[in-house]
Design a protein around this motif. Structure first.
Motif, PDB file in Angstrom:
ATOM      1  N   ALA A 194      40.775 -22.092 -16.283  1.00 26.70           N
ATOM      2  CA  ALA A 194      41.572 -20.932 -15.878  1.00 26.70           C
ATOM      3  C   ALA A 194      42.955 -21.031 -16.509  1.00 26.70           C
ATOM      4  O   ALA A 194      43.434 -22.120 -16.845  1.00 26.70           O
ATOM      5  CB  ALA A 194      41.682 -20.879 -14.358  1.00 26.70           C
ATOM      6  N   ILE A 195      43.636 -19.900 -16.661  1.00 24.56           N
ATOM      7  CA  ILE A 195      44.934 -19.886 -17.326  1.00 24.56           C
ATOM      8  C   ILE A 195      45.959 -20.739 -16.585  1.00 24.56           C
ATOM      9  O   ILE A 195      46.791 -21.410 -17.205  1.00 24.56           O
ATOM     10  CB  ILE A 195      45.458 -18.437 -17.515  1.00 24.56           C
ATOM     11  CG1 ILE A 195      46.763 -18.406 -18.291  1.00 24.56           C
ATOM     12  CG2 ILE A 195      45.583 -17.726 -16.180  1.00 24.56           C
ATOM     13  CD1 ILE A 195      46.677 -18.917 -19.711  1.00 24.56           C
ATOM     14  N   GLU A 196      45.900 -20.767 -15.256  1.00 26.30           N
ATOM     15  CA  GLU A 196      46.837 -21.610 -14.503  1.00 26.30           C
ATOM     16  C   GLU A 196      46.627 -23.089 -14.805  1.00 26.30           C
ATOM     17  O   GLU A 196      47.588 -23.846 -15.010  1.00 26.30           O
ATOM     18  CB  GLU A 196      46.690 -21.356 -12.998  1.00 26.30           C
ATOM     19  CG  GLU A 196      47.263 -20.047 -12.518  1.00 26.30           C
ATOM     20  CD  GLU A 196      46.355 -18.858 -12.851  1.00 26.30           C
ATOM     21  OE1 GLU A 196      46.843 -17.709 -12.784  1.00 26.30           O
ATOM     22  OE2 GLU A 196      45.161 -19.079 -13.176  1.00 26.30           O
ATOM     23  N   GLU A 197      45.373 -23.516 -14.842  1.00 20.08           N
ATOM     24  CA  GLU A 197      45.066 -24.907 -15.174  1.00 20.08           C
ATOM     25  C   GLU A 197      45.446 -25.208 -16.612  1.00 20.08           C
ATOM     26  O   GLU A 197      45.959 -26.291 -16.924  1.00 20.08           O
ATOM     27  CB  GLU A 197      43.570 -25.176 -14.964  1.00 20.08           C
ATOM     28  CG  GLU A 197      43.176 -26.619 -15.236  1.00 20.08           C
ATOM     29  CD  GLU A 197      41.686 -26.858 -15.079  1.00 20.08           C
ATOM     30  OE1 GLU A 197      41.247 -27.994 -15.367  1.00 20.08           O
ATOM     31  OE2 GLU A 197      40.957 -25.925 -14.668  1.00 20.08           O
ATOM     32  N   ASN A 228      47.202 -11.146 -15.313  1.00 25.00           N
ATOM     33  CA  ASN A 228      45.953 -11.821 -14.955  1.00 25.00           C
ATOM     34  C   ASN A 228      45.571 -12.966 -15.895  1.00 25.00           C
ATOM     35  O   ASN A 228      44.997 -13.965 -15.445  1.00 25.00           O
ATOM     36  CB  ASN A 228      44.812 -10.800 -14.917  1.00 25.00           C
ATOM     37  CG  ASN A 228      44.958  -9.808 -13.787  1.00 25.00           C
ATOM     38  OD1 ASN A 228      45.489 -10.139 -12.727  1.00 25.00           O
ATOM     39  ND2 ASN A 228      44.517  -8.577 -14.015  1.00 25.00           N
ATOM     40  N   TYR A 229      45.871 -12.829 -17.192  1.00 29.10           N
ATOM     41  CA  TYR A 229      45.345 -13.795 -18.164  1.00 29.10           C
ATOM     42  C   TYR A 229      46.368 -14.282 -19.190  1.00 29.10           C
ATOM     43  O   TYR A 229      46.064 -15.166 -19.993  1.00 29.10           O
ATOM     44  CB  TYR A 229      44.164 -13.164 -18.930  1.00 29.10           C
ATOM     45  CG  TYR A 229      43.131 -12.560 -18.027  1.00 29.10           C
ATOM     46  CD1 TYR A 229      42.304 -13.365 -17.236  1.00 29.10           C
ATOM     47  CD2 TYR A 229      42.987 -11.176 -17.938  1.00 29.10           C
ATOM     48  CE1 TYR A 229      41.368 -12.810 -16.393  1.00 29.10           C
ATOM     49  CE2 TYR A 229      42.045 -10.611 -17.094  1.00 29.10           C
ATOM     50  CZ  TYR A 229      41.237 -11.428 -16.325  1.00 29.10           C
ATOM     51  OH  TYR A 229      40.303 -10.873 -15.482  1.00 29.10           O
ATOM     52  N   GLY A 230      47.568 -13.726 -19.189  1.00 31.10           N
ATOM     53  CA  GLY A 230      48.541 -14.063 -20.213  1.00 31.10           C
ATOM     54  C   GLY A 230      49.549 -15.112 -19.775  1.00 31.10           C
ATOM     55  O   GLY A 230      49.482 -15.654 -18.667  1.00 31.10           O
ATOM     56  N   LEU A 231      50.486 -15.395 -20.678  1.00 28.46           N
ATOM     57  CA  LEU A 231      51.526 -16.381 -20.389  1.00 28.46           C
ATOM     58  C   LEU A 231      52.741 -15.664 -19.807  1.00 28.46           C
ATOM     59  O   LEU A 231      53.555 -15.085 -20.527  1.00 28.46           O
ATOM     60  CB  LEU A 231      51.913 -17.152 -21.645  1.00 28.46           C
ATOM     61  CG  LEU A 231      52.939 -18.275 -21.429  1.00 28.46           C
ATOM     62  CD1 LEU A 231      52.409 -19.323 -20.455  1.00 28.46           C
ATOM     63  CD2 LEU A 231      53.327 -18.927 -22.754  1.00 28.46           C
TER      64      LEU A 231
END
Length: 307
Positions: A194-197, A228-231
């Protein structure tokens, strides 16, 4: 190696030769001792790749042969093969090709007597982009062994993701992907996070834009993509102090990355563009040396090992 087509064909030693040659060329004013011609056959729009090849060629003392598909004989039905053979016949010493086909080079390999460089093949590969990305990482960390590299974005349609994943694995890095649903590529055997991880674990976060021009039916809500998915700014704060941000560009600001992070202290996005000139100089000089085109050439003066 006779052509520069795929990072899957490169050994670790070959990649390091390119990176070390690029570093030496940065501080060198050496150029080829005689005139050579490079045909730049770009069938897709390009700013960074095309311009950095042109600058690389001029720095090496080569004469670039420009090409515009809309004003060429391809508008009359001429094939890629006949176009390439025409440039070879009139004196090109090197073909640099970007094309929308994933495997355009199948038309040319083994059918020309000059080296060919892949400057982008559809959704397939972009090996010179990988070399400048690797050079940027190499300058930062001095090694690739066990580096945690996360490639984030439209993996399914990205030639950059493929070339970098193959090359980084060859060099000993640990490669992960993160993607929005539908942007995964099951043909590539790398784990997804996931992006957070991804932000919390990575040494290098390589962002990719959404490849709208390569989508057939799929659409994406770019308005909510960043959240949702970006930096985002919040996710960037979770990155370790030494972690860096890469992006092959063009950057869609506030889509895959918050615009405030494009030139933040951990961003190396414009450094990548600078490195593109030297990485491509290195590929050209080493490849021409392998073909024996130039004897007293730049690669020899930099004391590199041939591919």
């Amino acid at each position: 190696m006779r052509h520069f087509i795929s990072t899957r064909e490169l050994s670790a030693a070959s990649i390091y030769d390119i990176l070390n040659t690029a570093e030496k060329l940065r501080d060198s004013s050496e150029s080829f001792s005689q005139q050579y011609f490079a045909a730049n056959l770009f069938f897709e729009p390009s700013t960074r790749t095309k311009m950095s090849f042109l600058v690389a060629e001029k720095k090496l003392g080569m004469a670039p042969l420009d090409f515009q598909p809309e004003s060429s004989s391809m508008s009359k039905g001429e094939s890629l093969y006949d176009t390439a053979r025409t440039y070879e016949a009139i004196g090109a010493d090197l073909l640099i090709v970007r094309h929308l086909s994933d495997r355009w080079y199948d038309e040319l390999i083994g059918k020309t007597s000059i080296p060919i460089i892949n400057a982008g093949a559809g959704k397939g590969e972009h090996p010179t982009q990988s070399m400048l990305d690797l050079l940027t990482i190499y300058q930062e960390f001095g090694s690739f062994e066990n580096l945690e590299v996360v490639i984030a974005g439209d993996i399914k349609h990205s030639r950059v993701a493929r070339s970098n994943a193959y090359a980084l694995t060859t060099l000993g890095a640990k490669v992960y992907f993160t993607a929005a649903p539908g942007f995964e590529d099951d043909s590539l055997d790398f784990p997804y996070v996931a992006i957070e991880e991804a932000c919390a674990m990575c040494d290098v976060l390589m962002l990719l834009r959404i490849q709208h021009e390569r989508h057939v039916t799929q659409t994406c809500d770019t308005f909510s993509y960043l959240a949702n998915y970006g930096l985002t700014m919040e996710r960037e704060q979770k990155m370790t102090d030494h972690a860096i941000i890469l992006h092959p560009a063009p950057v869609n600001r506030d889509v895959e990355i918050d615009t405030r992070l494009v030139e933040c202290t951990r961003s190396r996005i414009f450094k990548q563009m600078e490195n593109g000139v030297y990485a491509r100089m290195a590929v050209i000089s080493i490849l021409l040396k392998e073909w024996g085109v130039n004897h007293e050439n730049v690669a020899e003066k930099c004391q590199t090992i041939t591919l």
